[in-house]
Design a protein around this motif. Structure first.
Motif, PDB file in Angstrom:
ATOM      1  N   GLY A 157       0.798  -1.219   0.000  1.00  0.00           N
ATOM      2  CA  GLY A 157       0.000   0.000   0.000  1.00  0.00           C
ATOM      3  C   GLY A 157       0.828   1.265   0.000  1.00  0.00           C
ATOM      4  N   GLN A 158       2.136   1.159   0.258  1.00  0.00           N
ATOM      5  CA  GLN A 158       3.004   2.341   0.249  1.00  0.00           C
ATOM      6  C   GLN A 158       2.939   3.050  -1.094  1.00  0.00           C
ATOM      7  OE1 GLN A 158       6.792   0.429   1.194  1.00  0.00           O
ATOM      8  NE2 GLN A 158       6.981   1.836   2.926  1.00  0.00           N
ATOM      9  N   MET A 159       3.009   4.370  -1.042  1.00  0.00           N
ATOM     10  CA  MET A 159       3.057   5.159  -2.263  1.00  0.00           C
ATOM     11  C   MET A 159       4.472   5.700  -2.430  1.00  0.00           C
ATOM     12  SD  MET A 159       0.953   8.551  -3.409  1.00  0.00           S
ATOM     13  CE  MET A 159       2.125   9.724  -2.769  1.00  0.00           C
ATOM     14  N   ILE A 160       5.026   5.527  -3.616  1.00  0.00           N
ATOM     15  CA  ILE A 160       6.347   6.050  -3.944  1.00  0.00           C
ATOM     16  C   ILE A 160       6.169   6.991  -5.128  1.00  0.00           C
ATOM     17  CG2 ILE A 160       8.689   5.466  -4.683  1.00  0.00           C
ATOM     18  CD1 ILE A 160       8.190   2.693  -3.357  1.00  0.00           C
ATOM     19  N   ALA A 161       6.701   8.216  -5.001  1.00  0.00           N
ATOM     20  CA  ALA A 161       6.498   9.188  -6.072  1.00  0.00           C
ATOM     21  C   ALA A 161       7.620  10.222  -6.089  1.00  0.00           C
ATOM     22  CB  ALA A 161       5.161   9.896  -5.895  1.00  0.00           C
ATOM     23  N   PRO A 162       7.978  10.684  -7.290  1.00  0.00           N
ATOM     24  CA  PRO A 162       8.902  11.813  -7.375  1.00  0.00           C
ATOM     25  C   PRO A 162       8.215  13.054  -6.785  1.00  0.00           C
ATOM     26  CG  PRO A 162       8.601  10.782  -9.527  1.00  0.00           C
ATOM     27  CD  PRO A 162       7.578  10.203  -8.609  1.00  0.00           C
ATOM     28  N   CYS A 163       9.015  13.960  -6.263  1.00  0.00           N
ATOM     29  CA  CYS A 163       8.447  15.189  -5.713  1.00  0.00           C
ATOM     30  C   CYS A 163       9.457  16.319  -5.814  1.00  0.00           C
ATOM     31  CB  CYS A 163       8.007  14.989  -4.266  1.00  0.00           C
ATOM     32  SG  CYS A 163       9.317  14.500  -3.128  1.00  0.00           S
ATOM     33  N   SER A 164       8.927  17.525  -5.843  1.00  0.00           N
ATOM     34  CA  SER A 164       9.771  18.714  -5.760  1.00  0.00           C
ATOM     35  C   SER A 164       9.587  19.271  -4.350  1.00  0.00           C
ATOM     36  CB  SER A 164       9.394  19.726  -6.841  1.00  0.00           C
ATOM     37  OG  SER A 164       8.003  19.960  -6.856  1.00  0.00           O
ATOM     38  N   MET A 211       9.610  10.515  -2.656  1.00  0.00           N
ATOM     39  CA  MET A 211       8.943  10.330  -1.369  1.00  0.00           C
ATOM     40  C   MET A 211       8.432   8.910  -1.248  1.00  0.00           C
ATOM     41  SD  MET A 211       5.144  12.085  -1.853  1.00  0.00           S
ATOM     42  CE  MET A 211       5.121  12.521  -0.176  1.00  0.00           C
ATOM     43  N   VAL A 212       8.394   8.428  -0.025  1.00  0.00           N
ATOM     44  CA  VAL A 212       7.780   7.149   0.294  1.00  0.00           C
ATOM     45  C   VAL A 212       6.775   7.430   1.407  1.00  0.00           C
ATOM     46  CG1 VAL A 212       8.131   4.798   1.133  1.00  0.00           C
ATOM     47  CG2 VAL A 212       9.902   5.890  -0.275  1.00  0.00           C
ATOM     48  N   LEU A 213       5.486   7.289   1.082  1.00  0.00           N
ATOM     49  CA  LEU A 213       4.435   7.460   2.088  1.00  0.00           C
ATOM     50  C   LEU A 213       3.969   6.089   2.522  1.00  0.00           C
ATOM     51  CD1 LEU A 213       2.076  10.343   0.870  1.00  0.00           C
ATOM     52  CD2 LEU A 213       3.828  10.401   2.637  1.00  0.00           C
ATOM     53  N   ASN A 214       3.843   5.889   3.834  1.00  0.00           N
ATOM     54  CA  ASN A 214       3.401   4.592   4.348  1.00  0.00           C
ATOM     55  C   ASN A 214       2.265   4.733   5.354  1.00  0.00           C
ATOM     56  OD1 ASN A 214       4.833   5.580   6.499  1.00  0.00           O
ATOM     57  ND2 ASN A 214       6.584   4.223   6.185  1.00  0.00           N
ATOM     58  N   ASP A 215       1.525   5.824   5.268  1.00  0.00           N
ATOM     59  CA  ASP A 215       0.386   6.061   6.147  1.00  0.00           C
ATOM     60  C   ASP A 215      -0.866   6.132   5.281  1.00  0.00           C
ATOM     61  OD1 ASP A 215      -0.632   7.179   8.928  1.00  0.00           O
ATOM     62  OD2 ASP A 215      -1.468   8.459   7.351  1.00  0.00           O
ATOM     63  N   ALA A 216      -1.854   5.283   5.561  1.00  0.00           N
ATOM     64  CA  ALA A 216      -3.061   5.188   4.729  1.00  0.00           C
ATOM     65  C   ALA A 216      -3.819   6.511   4.660  1.00  0.00           C
ATOM     66  CB  ALA A 216      -3.972   4.074   5.250  1.00  0.00           C
ATOM     67  N   ASP A 217      -3.922   7.229   5.771  1.00  0.00           N
ATOM     68  CA  ASP A 217      -4.652   8.507   5.761  1.00  0.00           C
ATOM     69  C   ASP A 217      -3.926   9.549   4.922  1.00  0.00           C
ATOM     70  OD1 ASP A 217      -6.642   7.435   7.389  1.00  0.00           O
ATOM     71  OD2 ASP A 217      -5.702   8.154   9.238  1.00  0.00           O
ATOM     72  N   ALA A 218      -2.611   9.587   5.013  1.00  0.00           N
ATOM     73  CA  ALA A 218      -1.832  10.539   4.211  1.00  0.00           C
ATOM     74  C   ALA A 218      -1.958  10.209   2.726  1.00  0.00           C
ATOM     75  CB  ALA A 218      -0.365  10.532   4.642  1.00  0.00           C
ATOM     76  N   ILE A 219      -1.916   8.936   2.385  1.00  0.00           N
ATOM     77  CA  ILE A 219      -2.061   8.516   0.991  1.00  0.00           C
ATOM     78  C   ILE A 219      -3.457   8.881   0.475  1.00  0.00           C
ATOM     79  CG2 ILE A 219      -2.163   6.509  -0.555  1.00  0.00           C
ATOM     80  CD1 ILE A 219       0.078   5.294   1.278  1.00  0.00           C
ATOM     81  N   ALA A 220      -4.480   8.684   1.296  1.00  0.00           N
ATOM     82  CA  ALA A 220      -5.844   9.053   0.892  1.00  0.00           C
ATOM     83  C   ALA A 220      -5.947  10.555   0.665  1.00  0.00           C
ATOM     84  CB  ALA A 220      -6.847   8.601   1.956  1.00  0.00           C
TER      85      ALA A 220
END
Length: 190
Positions: free
Chosen positions: A32-39, A128-137
């Motif tokens: 479920g982790q989200m990985i994405a490029p970011c500025s 970035m690597v997000l691993n919190d469901a609420d933050a990803i939502a």
């Protein structure tokens, strides 16, 4: 005169014009982790309220806007970039800086390793690597701008000569906040 101040780059105004459209490049792992490029941060002038810029601006109306410059040599200084290494992501800016005592409550993900200068030489970028469901939502619901929570030493300048009141030096990141509107305008999740 120069003093260290805590700066939060979330926009308090809707008058910012600089925007960068980034196509989605988000990837989701089986976990479920989200990985994405970011500025993350940019060079140039940004406006802050005088009350947020320390003692140097105490003689101004606290609500008045002051122009603060971030030069490439300060943003991309080795120690500045190192301070962003594996920086924590938060939802909004916490009242206190992120540390080992409060990370359990505040940390929603982290920057993967060391960020770098983009091809224009004006923007600090990373993954970035997000691993919190609420933050990803929240991100999926289009809250995708980022705001650097950092400390910097502000060196006063002659606005009439250079066009800004002070410049940031000794930039040291604490966290990167996911916000509805970032001050930099172009700092966001791809």
């Amino acid at each position: 005169m120069s003093l260290s101040v805590r700066l939060l780059d979330e926009a308090m105004s809707t008058s910012f014009q600089d925007k960068l459209h980034m196509p989605t490049q988000r990837k989701f792992k089986m976990s479920g982790q989200m990985i994405a490029p970011c500025s993350i941060a940019r060079t140039g002038v940004m406006e802050y309220k005088a009350k947020d810029c320390g003692e140097q601006f105490k003689d101004l109306d606290p609500e008045s806007m002051v122009k603060i410059m971030t030069l490439a040599e300060d943003l991309f200084d080795e120690a500045s970039i190192e301070s962003y290494r594996s920086a924590p992501f938060t939802v909004g800016h916490p009242l206190k800086d992120v540390d080992t005592e409060n990370a359990k409550d505040l940390l929603k993900g982290m920057l993967e390793g060391m960020p770098m200068k983009d091809e224009t030489g004006e923007i600090l970028v990373g993954t970035m690597v997000l691993n919190d469901a609420d933050a990803i939502a929240l991100v999926r619901a289009n809250t995708n701008q980022l705001s650097s929570g950092h400390n910097a030493v502000l060196v006063m300048c002659d606005e009439a000569v250079v066009g800004y009141h002070a410049k940031k030096t000794r930039i040291r990141a604490n966290h990167i906040a996911i916000v509805p509107k970032g001050r930099a305008g172009i700092t966001q999740i791809a």
